[in-house]
Scaffold this motif. Structure first.
Motif, PDB file in Angstrom:
ATOM      1  N   UNK A   1       0.831  -1.200   0.000  1.00  0.00           N
ATOM      2  CA  UNK A   1       0.000   0.000   0.000  1.00  0.00           C
ATOM      3  C   UNK A   1       0.868   1.252   0.000  1.00  0.00           C
ATOM      4  N   UNK A   2       0.804   2.026  -1.061  1.00  0.00           N
ATOM      5  CA  UNK A   2       1.558   3.283  -1.208  1.00  0.00           C
ATOM      6  C   UNK A   2       3.052   3.149  -0.909  1.00  0.00           C
ATOM      7  N   UNK A   3       3.609   1.956  -1.021  1.00  0.00           N
ATOM      8  CA  UNK A   3       5.025   1.706  -0.741  1.00  0.00           C
ATOM      9  C   UNK A   3       5.428   2.103   0.675  1.00  0.00           C
ATOM     10  N   UNK A   4       4.481   2.105   1.598  1.00  0.00           N
ATOM     11  CA  UNK A   4       4.798   2.409   2.995  1.00  0.00           C
ATOM     12  C   UNK A   4       5.505   1.227   3.634  1.00  0.00           C
ATOM     13  N   UNK A   5       6.657   1.453   4.228  1.00  0.00           N
ATOM     14  CA  UNK A   5       7.390   0.362   4.869  1.00  0.00           C
ATOM     15  C   UNK A   5       6.625  -0.206   6.056  1.00  0.00           C
ATOM     16  N   UNK A   6       5.726   0.571   6.638  1.00  0.00           N
ATOM     17  CA  UNK A   6       4.953   0.061   7.785  1.00  0.00           C
ATOM     18  C   UNK A   6       3.990  -1.041   7.372  1.00  0.00           C
ATOM     19  N   UNK A   7       3.757  -1.212   6.054  1.00  0.00           N
ATOM     20  CA  UNK A   7       2.888  -2.285   5.557  1.00  0.00           C
ATOM     21  C   UNK A   7       3.671  -3.310   4.726  1.00  0.00           C
ATOM     22  N   UNK A   8       4.958  -3.452   4.971  1.00  0.00           N
ATOM     23  CA  UNK A   8       5.824  -4.337   4.182  1.00  0.00           C
ATOM     24  C   UNK A   8       5.334  -5.781   4.197  1.00  0.00           C
ATOM     25  N   UNK A   9       5.637  -6.499   3.118  1.00  0.00           N
ATOM     26  CA  UNK A   9       5.166  -7.877   2.946  1.00  0.00           C
ATOM     27  C   UNK A   9       5.590  -8.798   4.092  1.00  0.00           C
ATOM     28  N   UNK A  10       6.799  -8.628   4.623  1.00  0.00           N
ATOM     29  CA  UNK A  10       7.274  -9.532   5.679  1.00  0.00           C
ATOM     30  C   UNK A  10       6.441  -9.424   6.951  1.00  0.00           C
ATOM     31  N   UNK A  11       5.697  -8.339   7.118  1.00  0.00           N
ATOM     32  CA  UNK A  11       4.937  -8.146   8.360  1.00  0.00           C
ATOM     33  C   UNK A  11       3.797  -9.148   8.510  1.00  0.00           C
ATOM     34  N   UNK A  12       3.378  -9.785   7.417  1.00  0.00           N
ATOM     35  CA  UNK A  12       2.372 -10.852   7.520  1.00  0.00           C
ATOM     36  C   UNK A  12       2.995 -12.169   7.969  1.00  0.00           C
ATOM     37  N   UNK A  13       4.328 -12.206   8.059  1.00  0.00           N
ATOM     38  CA  UNK A  13       5.022 -13.436   8.446  1.00  0.00           C
ATOM     39  C   UNK A  13       5.825 -13.251   9.731  1.00  0.00           C
TER      40      UNK A  13
ATOM     41  N   UNK B   1       1.017  -5.501  10.149  1.00  0.00           N
ATOM     42  CA  UNK B   1       0.323  -6.161   9.046  1.00  0.00           C
ATOM     43  C   UNK B   1       0.886  -5.743   7.697  1.00  0.00           C
ATOM     44  N   UNK B   2       0.686  -6.641   6.708  1.00  0.00           N
ATOM     45  CA  UNK B   2       0.951  -6.323   5.309  1.00  0.00           C
ATOM     46  C   UNK B   2      -0.357  -5.820   4.722  1.00  0.00           C
ATOM     47  N   UNK B   3      -0.248  -4.786   3.897  1.00  0.00           N
ATOM     48  CA  UNK B   3      -1.440  -4.249   3.250  1.00  0.00           C
ATOM     49  C   UNK B   3      -1.154  -4.058   1.775  1.00  0.00           C
ATOM     50  N   UNK B   4      -2.009  -4.641   0.940  1.00  0.00           N
ATOM     51  CA  UNK B   4      -1.845  -4.527  -0.508  1.00  0.00           C
ATOM     52  C   UNK B   4      -2.275  -3.147  -1.000  1.00  0.00           C
ATOM     53  N   UNK B   5      -1.892  -2.804  -2.224  1.00  0.00           N
ATOM     54  CA  UNK B   5      -2.354  -1.534  -2.794  1.00  0.00           C
ATOM     55  C   UNK B   5      -3.855  -1.581  -3.114  1.00  0.00           C
TER      56      UNK B   5
END
Length: 142
Positions: free
Chosen positions: A15-27, A35-39
């Motif tokens: 989501x908006x390339x925010x590091x606070x929603x990075x993909x690894x956060x779902x793991x 959490x990971x959040x998609x665009x």
């Protein structure tokens, strides 16, 4: 890590390339604080996982930030290389903010797994606190 590297890694649009929603956060084992959040926009989104050791996954357990942001559907693909993907027979069920993808049959070993997720609405996003993986690691030949 990076896909294809020497350690476990994930990749997905954010989501908006925010590091606070990075993909690894779902793991990261957190079930409510990161959490990971998609665009927004597209109706589907791909979440790719990589392990340097081949895995045979039998289940993915999904926990979304709310029932509005859990995927409507998930299709699973596996790959040895990350370039050529094979569809994996699976069943996805969800209720409220949790879901389970169960892999059918005896399964295969793959280094890459792709969760192809359909959003509830193309004007929304997928927001996952956690993706739990139940898997067996392929034993090295002796």
């Amino acid at each position: 890590g990076t896909l294809g590297g020497s350690s476990f890694a994930v990749d997905a649009p954010v989501y908006y390339d925010y590091s606070s929603y990075a993909a690894y956060k779902a793991m990261d084992s957190s079930t409510t604080s990161t959490n990971w959040q998609s665009p927004y926009g597209d109706a589907t989104v791909d979440y790719v996982m990589y392990s340097p050791n081949s895995l045979k996954v039998t289940e993915f357990a999904i926990r979304a930030s709310s029932s509005s942001y859990i995927p409507e559907a998930i299709t699973i693909f596996g790959s040895a290389s990350g370039t050529s993907w094979s569809g994996i027979t699976s069943t996805y069920t969800y209720s409220s903010s949790t879901g389970t993808v169960t892999i059918s049959g005896t399964g295969q070993f793959f280094k890459y797994y792709k969760l192809h997720m359909t959003k509830k609405s193309s004007s929304s996003y997928v927001s996952l606190y956690n993706i739990g993986v139940t898997a067996t690691q392929k034993q090295a030949a002796t």
